[in-house]
Design a protein around this motif. Sequence first.
Motif, PDB file in Angstrom:
ATOM      1  N   ALA A 134       0.829  -1.206   0.000  1.00 19.17           N
ATOM      2  CA  ALA A 134       0.000   0.000   0.000  1.00 19.17           C
ATOM      3  C   ALA A 134       0.864   1.257   0.000  1.00 19.17           C
ATOM      4  CB  ALA A 134      -0.933  -0.007   1.209  1.00 19.17           C
ATOM      5  N   LEU A 135       0.265   2.350  -0.457  1.00 18.65           N
ATOM      6  CA  LEU A 135       0.981   3.599  -0.681  1.00 18.65           C
ATOM      7  C   LEU A 135       0.192   4.756  -0.077  1.00 18.65           C
ATOM      8  CD1 LEU A 135       3.033   5.481  -2.185  1.00 18.65           C
ATOM      9  CD2 LEU A 135       1.610   5.197  -4.237  1.00 18.65           C
ATOM     10  N   ASN A 136       0.898   5.667   0.593  1.00 20.30           N
ATOM     11  CA  ASN A 136       0.311   6.906   1.104  1.00 20.30           C
ATOM     12  C   ASN A 136       1.180   8.070   0.617  1.00 20.30           C
ATOM     13  OD1 ASN A 136      -1.870   6.035   3.186  1.00 20.30           O
ATOM     14  ND2 ASN A 136      -0.087   4.748   3.677  1.00 20.30           N
ATOM     15  N   PHE A 137       0.589   8.986  -0.104  1.00 21.59           N
ATOM     16  CA  PHE A 137       1.385  10.116  -0.589  1.00 21.59           C
ATOM     17  C   PHE A 137       0.540  11.382  -0.591  1.00 21.59           C
ATOM     18  CE2 PHE A 137      -0.580   8.424  -4.410  1.00 21.59           C
ATOM     19  CZ  PHE A 137      -0.832   9.527  -5.218  1.00 21.59           C
ATOM     20  N   ALA A 138       1.218  12.516  -0.686  1.00 17.21           N
ATOM     21  CA  ALA A 138       0.565  13.820  -0.689  1.00 17.21           C
ATOM     22  C   ALA A 138       0.792  14.497  -2.027  1.00 17.21           C
ATOM     23  CB  ALA A 138       1.111  14.689   0.441  1.00 17.21           C
ATOM     24  N   VAL A 139      -0.138  15.379  -2.404  1.00 14.45           N
ATOM     25  CA  VAL A 139      -0.072  16.107  -3.676  1.00 14.45           C
ATOM     26  C   VAL A 139      -0.257  17.592  -3.391  1.00 14.45           C
ATOM     27  CG1 VAL A 139      -1.027  16.368  -5.990  1.00 14.45           C
ATOM     28  CG2 VAL A 139      -1.038  14.115  -4.880  1.00 14.45           C
ATOM     29  N   ALA A 140       0.622  18.416  -3.967  1.00 10.63           N
ATOM     30  CA  ALA A 140       0.560  19.852  -3.717  1.00 10.63           C
ATOM     31  C   ALA A 140       0.952  20.615  -4.966  1.00 10.63           C
ATOM     32  CB  ALA A 140       1.487  20.224  -2.556  1.00 10.63           C
ATOM     33  N   SER A 141       0.621  21.913  -4.968  1.00  9.93           N
ATOM     34  CA  SER A 141       1.000  22.810  -6.058  1.00  9.93           C
ATOM     35  C   SER A 141       0.760  24.253  -5.640  1.00  9.93           C
ATOM     36  CB  SER A 141       0.198  22.494  -7.338  1.00  9.93           C
ATOM     37  OG  SER A 141      -1.183  22.745  -7.137  1.00  9.93           O
ATOM     38  N   CYS A 142       1.317  25.186  -6.383  1.00 10.48           N
ATOM     39  CA  CYS A 142       0.936  26.606  -6.348  1.00 10.48           C
ATOM     40  C   CYS A 142       1.186  27.256  -4.988  1.00 10.48           C
ATOM     41  CB  CYS A 142      -0.521  26.780  -6.749  1.00 10.48           C
ATOM     42  SG  CYS A 142      -0.898  26.138  -8.387  1.00 10.48           S
ATOM     43  N   VAL A 196       5.969  12.894  -1.802  1.00 12.07           N
ATOM     44  CA  VAL A 196       5.157  14.044  -2.172  1.00 12.07           C
ATOM     45  C   VAL A 196       5.224  14.214  -3.679  1.00 12.07           C
ATOM     46  CG1 VAL A 196       4.917  16.558  -2.000  1.00 12.07           C
ATOM     47  CG2 VAL A 196       5.511  15.209   0.037  1.00 12.07           C
ATOM     48  N   VAL A 197       4.080  14.421  -4.307  1.00 13.00           N
ATOM     49  CA  VAL A 197       4.028  14.768  -5.731  1.00 13.00           C
ATOM     50  C   VAL A 197       3.743  16.266  -5.818  1.00 13.00           C
ATOM     51  CG1 VAL A 197       2.839  14.420  -7.920  1.00 13.00           C
ATOM     52  CG2 VAL A 197       3.222  12.472  -6.388  1.00 13.00           C
ATOM     53  N   PHE A 198       4.641  17.008  -6.453  1.00 15.80           N
ATOM     54  CA  PHE A 198       4.446  18.447  -6.607  1.00 15.80           C
ATOM     55  C   PHE A 198       4.229  18.769  -8.085  1.00 15.80           C
ATOM     56  CE2 PHE A 198       5.093  22.940  -6.761  1.00 15.80           C
ATOM     57  CZ  PHE A 198       4.534  23.374  -5.571  1.00 15.80           C
ATOM     58  N   LEU A 199       3.101  19.442  -8.366  1.00 13.66           N
ATOM     59  CA  LEU A 199       2.617  19.564  -9.744  1.00 13.66           C
ATOM     60  C   LEU A 199       2.766  20.964 -10.341  1.00 13.66           C
ATOM     61  CD1 LEU A 199      -0.556  17.330  -9.383  1.00 13.66           C
ATOM     62  CD2 LEU A 199       1.637  16.738 -10.437  1.00 13.66           C
ATOM     63  N   GLY A 200       3.696  21.729  -9.823  1.00  9.00           N
ATOM     64  CA  GLY A 200       4.021  22.976 -10.489  1.00  9.00           C
ATOM     65  C   GLY A 200       3.698  24.224  -9.700  1.00  9.00           C
ATOM     66  N   ASP A 201       4.339  25.336 -10.127  1.00 12.36           N
ATOM     67  CA  ASP A 201       4.263  26.633  -9.454  1.00 12.36           C
ATOM     68  C   ASP A 201       4.855  26.554  -8.058  1.00 12.36           C
ATOM     69  OD1 ASP A 201       3.107  27.452 -11.781  1.00 12.36           O
ATOM     70  OD2 ASP A 201       1.083  27.599 -10.981  1.00 12.36           O
ATOM     71  N   TYR A 202       6.057  25.973  -8.007  1.00  7.25           N
ATOM     72  CA  TYR A 202       6.840  25.893  -6.763  1.00  7.25           C
ATOM     73  C   TYR A 202       7.242  27.294  -6.316  1.00  7.25           C
ATOM     74  CZ  TYR A 202      10.545  24.063  -3.641  1.00  7.25           C
ATOM     75  OH  TYR A 202      11.336  23.746  -2.561  1.00  7.25           O
ATOM     76  N   ILE A 203       7.612  28.138  -7.288  1.00  5.49           N
ATOM     77  CA  ILE A 203       7.850  29.553  -7.031  1.00  5.49           C
ATOM     78  C   ILE A 203       6.932  30.358  -7.936  1.00  5.49           C
ATOM     79  CG2 ILE A 203      10.278  29.220  -6.392  1.00  5.49           C
ATOM     80  CD1 ILE A 203      10.905  30.472  -9.254  1.00  5.49           C
ATOM     81  N   TYR A 204       6.892  31.684  -7.701  1.00  6.20           N
ATOM     82  CA  TYR A 204       6.226  32.625  -8.606  1.00  6.20           C
ATOM     83  C   TYR A 204       7.242  33.678  -9.036  1.00  6.20           C
ATOM     84  CZ  TYR A 204       1.526  30.782  -8.071  1.00  6.20           C
ATOM     85  OH  TYR A 204       0.408  29.977  -8.132  1.00  6.20           O
ATOM     86  N   GLU A 205       7.103  34.126 -10.262  1.00  7.04           N
ATOM     87  CA  GLU A 205       8.120  34.962 -10.900  1.00  7.04           C
ATOM     88  C   GLU A 205       7.922  36.457 -10.700  1.00  7.04           C
ATOM     89  OE1 GLU A 205       4.857  34.984 -14.033  1.00  7.04           O
ATOM     90  OE2 GLU A 205       5.439  33.858 -12.251  1.00  7.04           O
TER      91      GLU A 205
END
Length: 526
Positions: free
Chosen positions: A154-162, A184-193
Amino acid sequence: MQAHLTRRGVLSLAGAGVVAAATTASLPALVRMAGTGAPTGADPFTLGVASGEPIPGGVVLWTRLAPDPLAADGSGGMPARPFEVQWQVARDEQFRSVEQQGTYVARPELGHSVHVEIDGLRPGRDYYYRFRAGDAISPVGRTQTAPPDRSSVALNFAVASCAMYEHGYFTAYRHMAEENPDFVVFLGDYIYEHGPHEYQSPTGNVRTFANGHTYTLADYRIRYAQYKSDPDLQAAHAVAPWIVTWDDHEIDNNWADQVPENDGQTPEQFLRRRAAAAQAYWENMPLRHSSAPSGIHMQLYRRLSWGRLATFHVLDTRQYRSDQPCGDGTKVGCEERFDPERTLTGAEQEAWLLDGLARSDAAWNVLAQQIFFAQRDSAAGPPERNYLDSWDGYAASRDRIVHGIIERRPSQPVVLTGDAHRNYAADLKTDFYDQSSETFGVEFVGTSITSTGDGSDSNSGGRTIMSESPHIKFFNNHRGYFRCHVTRDIWQTDFRVLPYVSEPGAPVATRASFITEREHPGLQSA
């Protein structure tokens, strides 16, 4: 100082900005020799530690030397010469049982970043790691290898972005870390420009960027350093490996291949900016050397597996896309979005994805990607209004993926999405205009860590979207993240939300939970 650290101990020390395990308060030798003017006691590990890309035999270990993280030249306060960094991986937090160790040369042309690719570890195990530079020893990080190839554990993970730094505090990262995910799966916008207060939150900006709008390599390095100095973000990196991909704000809002947003950049200026941003992204993420950029190009679409339980097809929906149709934005009646010549993934990535789905023997096939996949109509009544930076702006490209999935019939597809600054859960239909058509998978869309500031449970826009798009079963306007618990037969997603981000220390709660069954696609309330 030697200390016994539990997993929660690793978290608390990282979050407090304390250098854990055998740290000395003396000036690091590398700074003392260089004469950089850094204050006595300067710590080269101010940006913390991280790991990523878990495979059965190993992971990537990351840090970046920066005794003066916000130095105006982007150097992090490091002199322009290489330095040796020692690393260790152990089975225990006290490093009595060291499994591997070695030396990595951190080079100034790569921001004195460290990317150690470990192999030969045992599958499905926790490990602890640390670095040493001169007299200084880094915080301790915890990581985990993927299980054996044939395992269905079994798998437990977190998902975040922005995560818009100015819009709020990163409390969500702290709560995410306290749940001890496998990764952790990170789906983009770790920083802002943006420059300071260029992008205003509806509830007010509560922090300020240390430098202006990011264009150069030094600009982007400083921006990452400010983010990575945040103790809550450091805690989330220190507790588990991350699987990352970028979206637009790591470079420029709504960029598309070689086309910037309409903000006065020439094509040549944007390509220089894109190359600088790509280099800074790689310098600051726990990625393999195979993802190191070459000019403007960076290999980010890739595949990772968690035994036979799940295969993660990580997508890049920025580098290869056609320019947004109809001038971008949210528009009514944009026929250009149906043009079959338009692509979101590019032909090569599209073929790679469909081939991987056809070959997969995993119980779950996960598309980890950036932007809303399901059709979403935000206008009450006809005509339809679509957000053109999402898959809705590339309808033919989405249809090719959907038809490819139906033809190949991989085991249960699940799409994980960021970008929207809202929580959604949706059934995926073979024809979004026909609600009686087959449901072939589900999509979970995560809200932002902070972007757009304090949220609300619902709003009129969300209610309209759900009314006009009945395959969308859930909407929520708070900030937070979602977590997934996956077994061979059941996938459960919990939407974890915070009541506010304009002040630190907000509590977290589960707003809604959904399950989907491997043999019966579609959302069910948990």
